[in-house]
Design a protein around this motif. Structure first.
Motif, short mmCIF file in Angstrom:
data_model
loop_
_atom_site.label_atom_id
_atom_site.label_comp_id
_atom_site.label_asym_id
_atom_site.label_seq_id
_atom_site.Cartn_x
_atom_site.Cartn_y
_atom_site.Cartn_z
N PRO A 30 0.80 -1.22 0.00
CA PRO A 30 0.00 0.00 0.00
C PRO A 30 0.84 1.28 0.00
N SER A 31 2.04 1.25 0.54
CA SER A 31 2.85 2.46 0.57
C SER A 31 3.43 2.81 -0.80
N ALA A 32 3.41 1.88 -1.73
CA ALA A 32 3.99 2.11 -3.05
C ALA A 32 3.04 2.82 -4.01
N PHE A 33 1.76 2.88 -3.66
CA PHE A 33 0.76 3.42 -4.59
C PHE A 33 -0.07 4.50 -3.94
N THR A 34 -0.46 5.47 -4.73
CA THR A 34 -1.35 6.52 -4.25
C THR A 34 -2.78 6.00 -4.21
N SER A 35 -3.14 5.15 -5.15
CA SER A 35 -4.48 4.55 -5.18
C SER A 35 -4.57 3.42 -4.16
N THR A 36 -5.80 3.15 -3.71
CA THR A 36 -6.02 2.08 -2.74
C THR A 36 -6.88 0.98 -3.36
N VAL A 37 -6.86 -0.17 -2.72
CA VAL A 37 -7.73 -1.27 -3.14
C VAL A 37 -9.17 -0.80 -3.14
N GLY A 38 -9.59 -0.13 -2.08
CA GLY A 38 -10.97 0.34 -1.96
C GLY A 38 -11.39 1.25 -3.09
N GLU A 39 -10.48 2.10 -3.56
CA GLU A 39 -10.80 3.01 -4.65
C GLU A 39 -10.92 2.28 -5.99
N ARG A 40 -10.18 1.20 -6.16
CA ARG A 40 -10.10 0.55 -7.47
C ARG A 40 -10.94 -0.72 -7.61
N GLU A 41 -11.20 -1.43 -6.51
CA GLU A 41 -11.86 -2.72 -6.66
C GLU A 41 -13.29 -2.62 -7.17
N ASP A 68 6.48 -18.16 -17.75
CA ASP A 68 6.56 -19.24 -18.73
C ASP A 68 5.27 -20.06 -18.84
N LYS A 69 4.32 -19.82 -17.95
CA LYS A 69 3.01 -20.48 -18.04
C LYS A 69 1.98 -19.57 -18.71
N GLY A 70 2.41 -18.36 -19.07
CA GLY A 70 1.50 -17.41 -19.70
C GLY A 70 0.70 -16.58 -18.74
N ALA A 71 1.03 -16.63 -17.45
CA ALA A 71 0.30 -15.85 -16.44
C ALA A 71 0.89 -14.45 -16.33
N LEU A 72 0.01 -13.46 -16.22
CA LEU A 72 0.45 -12.08 -16.02
C LEU A 72 1.02 -11.95 -14.62
N VAL A 73 2.29 -11.53 -14.52
CA VAL A 73 2.95 -11.44 -13.21
C VAL A 73 3.41 -10.03 -12.90
N GLY A 74 3.22 -9.10 -13.82
CA GLY A 74 3.63 -7.73 -13.56
C GLY A 74 3.10 -6.79 -14.61
N ALA A 75 3.12 -5.51 -14.29
CA ALA A 75 2.61 -4.50 -15.22
C ALA A 75 3.28 -3.16 -14.94
N ALA A 76 3.31 -2.33 -15.96
CA ALA A 76 3.76 -0.95 -15.84
C ALA A 76 3.08 -0.15 -16.94
N GLY A 77 2.61 1.04 -16.60
CA GLY A 77 1.89 1.87 -17.55
C GLY A 77 2.62 3.15 -17.88
N LEU A 78 2.15 3.79 -18.94
CA LEU A 78 2.69 5.06 -19.40
C LEU A 78 1.52 5.95 -19.75
N SER A 79 1.43 7.11 -19.10
CA SER A 79 0.36 8.05 -19.42
C SER A 79 0.97 9.27 -20.11
N LEU A 92 5.44 7.28 -16.07
CA LEU A 92 5.39 5.84 -15.79
C LEU A 92 4.54 5.68 -14.54
N PHE A 93 3.55 4.77 -14.59
CA PHE A 93 2.67 4.57 -13.44
C PHE A 93 2.41 3.08 -13.23
N GLY A 94 1.94 2.74 -12.04
CA GLY A 94 1.44 1.41 -11.74
C GLY A 94 2.43 0.29 -11.96
N MET A 95 3.69 0.51 -11.64
CA MET A 95 4.71 -0.52 -11.82
C MET A 95 4.60 -1.52 -10.68
N SER A 96 4.45 -2.79 -11.06
CA SER A 96 4.35 -3.84 -10.05
C SER A 96 4.74 -5.18 -10.65
N VAL A 97 5.46 -5.98 -9.86
CA VAL A 97 5.77 -7.36 -10.21
C VAL A 97 5.40 -8.21 -8.99
#
Length: 190
Positions: A30-41, A68-79, A92-97
């Motif tokens: 939670p400290s890594a993001f300005t958004s919260t689970v409650g705001e996004r879920e 290697d199983k095709g599962a999404l394990v991380g993301a990073a965005g660009l606005s 760069l936003f929402g970087m997570s692995v």
């Protein structure tokens, strides 16, 4: 058969997996993001689809890392900035692995994919981001990808009664770095 450990631009069909990865990131770090689970879920799936930026002049794009199983394990965005005097900048936003996929080079490949996309976008000169002060692994990753600190915003986010600072960083897109030497980056599936 799935390609092993690839990074590619996410498309609408990836929205549910992207939502899951990001909600987990908001909850786990939670400290890594300005958004919260409650705001996004509670946001509808089409909000997540729109964030992926499928349209030509989309305000943002998102890249995903797949194991290697095709599962999404991380993301990073660009606005992208839409104001005329700021169109040379992107964020760069929402970087997570996911924790289970760390130390496999996904973070570096995601950041490089975002930077390569920014370079190819046209008209962009720099990418900026923020990282919560004290998150040394993330800050080191960004520094290793060419980002430099340009300031610290005190009291930037409130978390559990504490006010945390954000380190502001930027990367000059004309520095010549490329993802081609750092891993497998492929275009989005159509």
């Amino acid at each position: 058969m799935k390609d092993s450990n690839i990074v590619r631009r996410l498309i609408a069909a990836d929205a549910a997996a992207y939502r899951t990865v990001m909600l987990d990131a908001y909850a786990t770090h939670p400290s890594a993001f300005t958004s919260t689970v409650g705001e996004r879920e509670g946001l509808p799936l089409n909000w997540w689809e729109k964030r992926l930026g499928a349209e030509v002049n989309a305000p943002s794009v998102v890249f995903g890392a797949f194991d290697d199983k095709g599962a999404l394990v991380g993301a990073a965005g660009l606005s992208f900035e839409d104001r005329e005097r700021a169109r040379h900048k992107a964020t760069l936003f929402g970087m997570s692995v996911k924790a289970s996929a760390r130390r496999a080079g996904f973070g570096r490949r995601l950041v490089q994919a975002v930077l390569d996309h920014a370079r190819a976008h046209g008209g962009l000169r720099l990418v900026q981001l923020t990282v919560t002060e004290g998150n040394a692994p993330a800050q080191t990753l960004y520094e290793n990808c060419g980002f430099q600190v340009f300031g610290i915003e005190p009291l930037a986010i409130a978390l559990d009664g504490a006010l945390l600072a954000k380190v502001h960083m930027w990367c000059d897109l004309e520095d010549g770095r490329s993802a081609s030497a750092t891993g497998s980056v492929v275009p989005a599936a159509r």
